[in-house]
Structures are given as structure tokens and as C-alpha cells.
Write a protein that holds these residues in place. Sequence first.
Motif, PDB file in Angstrom:
ATOM      1  N   ARG A   1      71.477   9.002  35.178  1.00  0.00           N
ATOM      2  CA  ARG A   1      72.737   9.539  35.684  1.00  0.00           C
ATOM      3  C   ARG A   1      72.452  10.456  36.861  1.00  0.00           C
ATOM      4  N   LEU A   2      71.324  11.163  36.761  1.00  0.00           N
ATOM      5  CA  LEU A   2      70.881  12.045  37.827  1.00  0.00           C
ATOM      6  C   LEU A   2      69.360  12.054  37.809  1.00  0.00           C
ATOM      7  N   ASP A   3      68.772  11.852  38.953  1.00  0.00           N
ATOM      8  CA  ASP A   3      67.312  11.879  39.086  1.00  0.00           C
ATOM      9  C   ASP A   3      67.006  12.631  40.366  1.00  0.00           C
ATOM     10  N   GLU A   4      66.635  13.914  40.225  1.00  0.00           N
ATOM     11  CA  GLU A   4      66.377  14.700  41.430  1.00  0.00           C
ATOM     12  C   GLU A   4      65.089  15.499  41.300  1.00  0.00           C
ATOM     13  N   GLY A   5      64.393  15.574  42.415  1.00  0.00           N
ATOM     14  CA  GLY A   5      63.164  16.337  42.491  1.00  0.00           C
ATOM     15  C   GLY A   5      63.162  17.184  43.745  1.00  0.00           C
ATOM     16  N   PHE A   6      62.655  18.396  43.619  1.00  0.00           N
ATOM     17  CA  PHE A   6      62.551  19.322  44.743  1.00  0.00           C
ATOM     18  C   PHE A   6      61.084  19.710  44.882  1.00  0.00           C
ATOM     19  N   LEU A   7      60.436  19.206  45.899  1.00  0.00           N
ATOM     20  CA  LEU A   7      59.026  19.482  46.152  1.00  0.00           C
ATOM     21  C   LEU A   7      58.936  20.571  47.209  1.00  0.00           C
ATOM     22  N   ASN A   8      58.398  21.722  46.818  1.00  0.00           N
ATOM     23  CA  ASN A   8      58.255  22.851  47.730  1.00  0.00           C
ATOM     24  C   ASN A   8      56.770  23.037  48.036  1.00  0.00           C
ATOM     25  N   ILE A   9      56.376  22.686  49.254  1.00  0.00           N
ATOM     26  CA  ILE A   9      54.984  22.836  49.664  1.00  0.00           C
ATOM     27  C   ILE A   9      54.828  24.252  50.192  1.00  0.00           C
ATOM     28  N   GLU A  10      54.025  25.051  49.503  1.00  0.00           N
ATOM     29  CA  GLU A  10      53.856  26.451  49.876  1.00  0.00           C
ATOM     30  C   GLU A  10      52.711  26.653  50.864  1.00  0.00           C
TER      31      GLU A  10
ATOM     32  N   THR B   1      70.008   3.525  38.483  1.00  0.00           N
ATOM     33  CA  THR B   1      70.156   4.915  38.895  1.00  0.00           C
ATOM     34  C   THR B   1      71.531   5.136  39.495  1.00  0.00           C
ATOM     35  N   GLU B   2      72.215   6.142  38.974  1.00  0.00           N
ATOM     36  CA  GLU B   2      73.539   6.490  39.469  1.00  0.00           C
ATOM     37  C   GLU B   2      73.449   7.477  40.636  1.00  0.00           C
ATOM     38  N   ASN B   3      72.639   8.532  40.489  1.00  0.00           N
ATOM     39  CA  ASN B   3      72.476   9.554  41.531  1.00  0.00           C
ATOM     40  C   ASN B   3      70.998   9.867  41.691  1.00  0.00           C
ATOM     41  N   PHE B   4      70.516   9.863  42.932  1.00  0.00           N
ATOM     42  CA  PHE B   4      69.099  10.094  43.213  1.00  0.00           C
ATOM     43  C   PHE B   4      68.955  11.033  44.399  1.00  0.00           C
ATOM     44  N   ARG B   5      67.974  11.935  44.285  1.00  0.00           N
ATOM     45  CA  ARG B   5      67.663  12.812  45.413  1.00  0.00           C
ATOM     46  C   ARG B   5      66.226  13.297  45.282  1.00  0.00           C
ATOM     47  N   TYR B   6      65.508  13.291  46.373  1.00  0.00           N
ATOM     48  CA  TYR B   6      64.160  13.855  46.434  1.00  0.00           C
ATOM     49  C   TYR B   6      64.085  14.667  47.712  1.00  0.00           C
ATOM     50  N   VAL B   7      63.907  15.972  47.574  1.00  0.00           N
ATOM     51  CA  VAL B   7      63.893  16.884  48.709  1.00  0.00           C
ATOM     52  C   VAL B   7      62.492  17.459  48.839  1.00  0.00           C
TER      53      VAL B   7
ATOM     54  N   ASN C   1      54.968  23.374  44.391  1.00  0.00           N
ATOM     55  CA  ASN C   1      55.637  23.320  43.095  1.00  0.00           C
ATOM     56  C   ASN C   1      56.701  22.232  43.157  1.00  0.00           C
ATOM     57  N   LEU C   2      56.909  21.614  42.025  1.00  0.00           N
ATOM     58  CA  LEU C   2      57.856  20.515  41.902  1.00  0.00           C
ATOM     59  C   LEU C   2      58.846  20.851  40.794  1.00  0.00           C
ATOM     60  N   LYS C   3      60.127  20.881  41.146  1.00  0.00           N
ATOM     61  CA  LYS C   3      61.189  21.093  40.163  1.00  0.00           C
ATOM     62  C   LYS C   3      61.911  19.766  39.985  1.00  0.00           C
ATOM     63  N   VAL C   4      62.084  19.380  38.740  1.00  0.00           N
ATOM     64  CA  VAL C   4      62.703  18.098  38.419  1.00  0.00           C
ATOM     65  C   VAL C   4      63.891  18.316  37.499  1.00  0.00           C
ATOM     66  N   HIS C   5      64.957  17.581  37.771  1.00  0.00           N
ATOM     67  CA  HIS C   5      66.136  17.574  36.903  1.00  0.00           C
ATOM     68  C   HIS C   5      66.564  16.119  36.734  1.00  0.00           C
ATOM     69  N   GLN C   6      66.529  15.647  35.503  1.00  0.00           N
ATOM     70  CA  GLN C   6      66.898  14.268  35.218  1.00  0.00           C
ATOM     71  C   GLN C   6      67.884  14.239  34.055  1.00  0.00           C
ATOM     72  N   VAL C   7      68.892  13.403  34.190  1.00  0.00           N
ATOM     73  CA  VAL C   7      69.834  13.141  33.112  1.00  0.00           C
ATOM     74  C   VAL C   7      69.792  11.636  32.890  1.00  0.00           C
TER      75      VAL C   7
END
Length: 184
Positions: free
Chosen positions: A44-53, A169-175, A59-65
Motif C-alpha cells: 500500500r505504501l513502500d517508501e525509503g529515505f536514504l540520507n547520506i551524511e 505496489t500502490e504507492n512508492f517513493r525512494y528519496v 542512514n536509511l528510514k523505511v516505512h512500508q504498509v
Amino acid sequence: MKTGITFIFCLIFLNISLFAQDINLSSVEKIADSLKENANAVYRLDEGFLNIESPSKYNLKVHQVITVLNSNGAQYLNHSFGIDKFRKVNEVSIKVYNNSGQLVKKYSKKDFSVKASYDGISIVTDSYAMNLYTPPAGYPCTIEVEYQINVTGYIELPNWYVNTILTSTENFRYVVDVPAEMDI
């Protein structure tokens, strides 16, 4: 140029964030039939936020439903993370919802079992596996997973795939957020 690209990504981020908030966990029947066809699970939701420091830290934050439609999708009820001295899992939150969208059970990092990991070659390693099985609340059921992984000393960045076999997949985002001074 960088300001324009940042502005475009912010607009996309805002649009997807607002859209993602509309996901109604209680309405499995509102999933489009085309997404359920030949699928065992629907993201329903597949999103990842990759923050290259830095060149050696991210660090990688993931939220999946994920709505597991049938017992053939039971693999999405198993959760596993590889950890070692360079890779740490800081936060984990897993929620299981029943067919009507009611929260059945919550899990956190403390609920995982941690065991030494074996690579098949080495006699001893410093690697561990965090594992957790979340029993379904019947089928279909929905699993909401959120976690953050911090990595130091990496060679490559993590892959992110839109779909896997027998899922949709209904909603996808990778930032990916990269500091301007890194000049990538």
C-alpha cells in the motif's frame, strides 16, 4: 540548478506525503482489483529515505504498509535485519492489523530475537541477525513496518526495488538526500 532540482523534489515529496496519508488500512476492499490480480501481497505504501551524511556514513528510514492477501504471502510476516559493527538498527516499529483495519498487535526492537549469523565460510563472524515472525490476524491482514538503519563504513548504497514477484505496489517513493559538498 540545484535549487530547482531541490524544489521539484520537495513538490514531489509533498504530493506523495499527502497522498500517502490517505491510505486507509481498514479498507482492504478499496485496493484496486488490478493490484490484487495474481498477487499474494500489495504494498500500500513502500517508501525509503536514504540520507547520506558523509562518504562513510548513511542512514536509511523505511516505512512500508503491506496487505498480505493470502497465506502464499506469509513471507511478509517474517522480518529480518542483518547487523554488525558497521550496521545498526536503531528503531523498529511493526503493527499488525486485521481484515477490518483494527490494530491487533504492536512490536518493537525488543521483540526481535538476535542470533549470530553464519556466512558459510568463516569460522567466526561479528555479524548477527535480528528476526521476528508476526502471526497474521487472518487473511487478508495488513502489516505496517517502520525502521531506521545507520551504517558507517559502506562500499555501496542499498538497492531499492519497486516490485517483487507476486506483489503489486500502490504507492512508492525512494528519496536520496546527498549533501551538496559531496558533489555527486
